[in-house]
Scaffold this motif. Sequence first.
Motif, PDB file in Angstrom:
ATOM      1  N   ALA A   1      -8.569  -9.280  42.835  1.00 30.81           N
ATOM      2  CA  ALA A   1      -8.843  -8.119  43.681  1.00 30.81           C
ATOM      3  C   ALA A   1      -7.538  -7.570  44.262  1.00 30.81           C
ATOM      4  O   ALA A   1      -6.828  -8.269  44.985  1.00 30.81           O
ATOM      5  CB  ALA A   1      -9.792  -8.504  44.800  1.00 30.81           C
TER       6      ALA A   1
ATOM      7  N   LEU B   1     -16.697  -5.529  35.004  1.00 30.64           N
ATOM      8  CA  LEU B   1     -16.480  -5.989  36.373  1.00 30.64           C
ATOM      9  C   LEU B   1     -17.425  -5.316  37.357  1.00 30.64           C
ATOM     10  O   LEU B   1     -17.199  -5.359  38.569  1.00 30.64           O
ATOM     11  CB  LEU B   1     -15.020  -5.725  36.782  1.00 30.64           C
ATOM     12  CG  LEU B   1     -13.961  -6.443  35.932  1.00 30.64           C
ATOM     13  CD1 LEU B   1     -12.560  -6.028  36.360  1.00 30.64           C
ATOM     14  CD2 LEU B   1     -14.122  -7.947  36.028  1.00 30.64           C
TER      15      LEU B   1
ATOM     16  N   GLN C   1     -17.102   0.085  40.164  1.00 30.94           N
ATOM     17  CA  GLN C   1     -15.779   0.249  40.753  1.00 30.94           C
ATOM     18  C   GLN C   1     -15.711   1.647  41.360  1.00 30.94           C
ATOM     19  O   GLN C   1     -15.489   2.628  40.659  1.00 30.94           O
ATOM     20  CB  GLN C   1     -14.688   0.036  39.709  1.00 30.94           C
ATOM     21  CG  GLN C   1     -14.728  -1.376  39.106  1.00 30.94           C
ATOM     22  CD  GLN C   1     -13.513  -1.680  38.273  1.00 30.94           C
ATOM     23  OE1 GLN C   1     -12.401  -1.720  38.758  1.00 30.94           O
ATOM     24  NE2 GLN C   1     -13.741  -1.905  36.988  1.00 30.94           N
TER      25      GLN C   1
ATOM     26  N   ARG D   1      -5.145   0.818  35.415  1.00 26.55           N
ATOM     27  CA  ARG D   1      -5.952   0.062  34.444  1.00 26.55           C
ATOM     28  C   ARG D   1      -5.433   0.278  33.022  1.00 26.55           C
ATOM     29  O   ARG D   1      -5.501  -0.633  32.191  1.00 26.55           O
ATOM     30  CB  ARG D   1      -7.419   0.465  34.559  1.00 26.55           C
ATOM     31  CG  ARG D   1      -8.048   0.027  35.886  1.00 26.55           C
ATOM     32  CD  ARG D   1      -9.500   0.444  35.997  1.00 26.55           C
ATOM     33  NE  ARG D   1      -9.955   0.270  37.380  1.00 26.55           N
ATOM     34  CZ  ARG D   1     -10.473   1.224  38.139  1.00 26.55           C
ATOM     35  NH1 ARG D   1     -10.659   2.448  37.636  1.00 26.55           N
ATOM     36  NH2 ARG D   1     -10.839   0.974  39.375  1.00 26.55           N
TER      37      ARG D   1
ATOM     38  N   GLU E   1      -9.772 -10.427  35.157  1.00 26.48           N
ATOM     39  CA  GLU E   1     -10.579 -10.228  36.356  1.00 26.48           C
ATOM     40  C   GLU E   1      -9.869  -9.305  37.349  1.00 26.48           C
ATOM     41  O   GLU E   1     -10.224  -9.265  38.525  1.00 26.48           O
ATOM     42  CB  GLU E   1     -10.868 -11.578  37.023  1.00 26.48           C
ATOM     43  CG  GLU E   1     -11.667 -12.539  36.160  1.00 26.48           C
ATOM     44  CD  GLU E   1     -13.047 -11.982  35.821  1.00 26.48           C
ATOM     45  OE1 GLU E   1     -13.706 -11.442  36.739  1.00 26.48           O
ATOM     46  OE2 GLU E   1     -13.461 -12.071  34.644  1.00 26.48           O
TER      47      GLU E   1
ATOM     48  N   ARG F   1      -9.222  -6.315  39.420  1.00 27.38           N
ATOM     49  CA  ARG F   1      -9.973  -5.190  39.978  1.00 27.38           C
ATOM     50  C   ARG F   1      -9.020  -4.411  40.877  1.00 27.38           C
ATOM     51  O   ARG F   1      -8.308  -5.002  41.689  1.00 27.38           O
ATOM     52  CB  ARG F   1     -11.177  -5.659  40.802  1.00 27.38           C
ATOM     53  CG  ARG F   1     -12.239  -6.370  39.998  1.00 27.38           C
ATOM     54  CD  ARG F   1     -13.339  -6.892  40.916  1.00 27.38           C
ATOM     55  NE  ARG F   1     -13.994  -5.809  41.629  1.00 27.38           N
ATOM     56  CZ  ARG F   1     -15.088  -5.172  41.200  1.00 27.38           C
ATOM     57  NH1 ARG F   1     -15.650  -5.521  40.052  1.00 27.38           N
ATOM     58  NH2 ARG F   1     -15.616  -4.188  41.894  1.00 27.38           N
TER      59      ARG F   1
ATOM     60  N   ARG G   1      -8.380  -0.861  43.416  1.00 27.34           N
ATOM     61  CA  ARG G   1      -8.909   0.270  44.159  1.00 27.34           C
ATOM     62  C   ARG G   1      -7.831   0.776  45.119  1.00 27.34           C
ATOM     63  O   ARG G   1      -6.824   0.100  45.364  1.00 27.34           O
ATOM     64  CB  ARG G   1     -10.168  -0.125  44.941  1.00 27.34           C
ATOM     65  CG  ARG G   1      -9.908  -1.193  45.985  1.00 27.34           C
ATOM     66  CD  ARG G   1     -11.192  -1.720  46.600  1.00 27.34           C
ATOM     67  NE  ARG G   1     -10.912  -2.820  47.514  1.00 27.34           N
ATOM     68  CZ  ARG G   1     -11.847  -3.539  48.136  1.00 27.34           C
ATOM     69  NH1 ARG G   1     -13.125  -3.279  47.934  1.00 27.34           N
ATOM     70  NH2 ARG G   1     -11.505  -4.521  48.956  1.00 27.34           N
TER      71      ARG G   1
END
Length: 418
Positions: free
Chosen positions: A170, A223, A226, A259, A272, A274, A276
């Motif tokens: 994360a 995942l 998002q 990404r 994994e 992720r 944001r």
Amino acid sequence: MSDPTSPRVRDLDIVVYGATGFVGVLVAGHLAAHAPAGTRIALAGRSAERLAAVRARLGVDWPVMVADAADAEAVERLAGAAHVVITTVGPYAKYGRALAHACAAAGTDYVDLTGEVLFARASADQNHELARSTGARIVHSCGFDSIPSDIGVHVLWERVRADDAGELTATTLVVTSAKGGFSGGTIDSMRHQLDVLRKDRSLRRLAASPYSLSPARAEEPDLGRQDDMVTLRGEQVDPSLRGSLGPFVMASYNTRVVRRSNALRGYAYGREFRYREAMSVGTSPLSPVLAAGLKAGLGALVVGLSLPPTRFVLDRILPKPGAGPGEKARREGHFTMDLFTRTSTGARYTARFRAQGDPGYAATAVMLGESALALVLNRAELPTTGGGVLTPATGIGDALVTRLRAAGVEISVRRLDP
């Protein structure tokens, strides 16, 4: 077709296309002040008279090149003249496709300021394999969109890898502070993209995908949801953060660039991983309300620009393309972005990307100019990916980090206590 292993022989090192526009003049000014002596630079645009005026204003003796984005032969000549083409001419979906393709075909490196997901997707589809074969590095989004995001994650990944601390999981970028105007060019690009999306449902689905810029969307990990329009408490990102976070206006584009970097690197950041982005709205008791209001306001802007009656009003209020803040406002602007990640081994890291100058203008001119200089002057330090439609991290990487730090940009990483 060019051999990507052969040295390129060009009359020029850098061409600045769009050099008479507001941002183009700033980029040319940065190069005039900071490019090493002997760097061969030209100014390009539609008007020889206006180009000559910019040249006189900068006090340089650079050549000028006249080229209209709609003139295929002129665009091809421009692409073949230099090692690197900088373009500030947008909306890129309208004015940039021919130039990006010409650079890919000519084996010429290319940098721009796009924040348009549909343009970047189309460029990757059309130009990636061609650019790989010619050795051209087609590097989109080399300004405030999306260098702080992409390079910020890049330096986090490098530090975690050096510490053998696992993979990134994360990861959140937080706009901790910012002062500056909103670019008229960005607004114009948003208008153009909304017009296209309104007419084509399949493109709406593409733009909505979190992996819309990934080279192979079917290979991306599942995942779950998002969301780009997040509202969070600071401690949900990292225990060290306080207050509330609202959505960051460019998250829907920057997250897809990051990404793509992970995918182009064979998911080196982690399967994994992720990512944001959010924006701090302070620590007052009213900060949750402010975060929700920011989310509602951004949604209303998109809806307003999509509907003819409200667009008519907004077009008279929002900044116009080709205009921008005065010198004092550009100088006094600034931004700080802090990134937080937790690795697969449980370690916590933070990175900071901080620059002085209005984000969309002064700081962007530095980032774009230094991207081009890195491609010309720091080739031995470039990533070994070779050519293709790349991101700032995968196309320029540490060479850009070195140059930005030398230009006064703070790019730092540290490990946090457990």
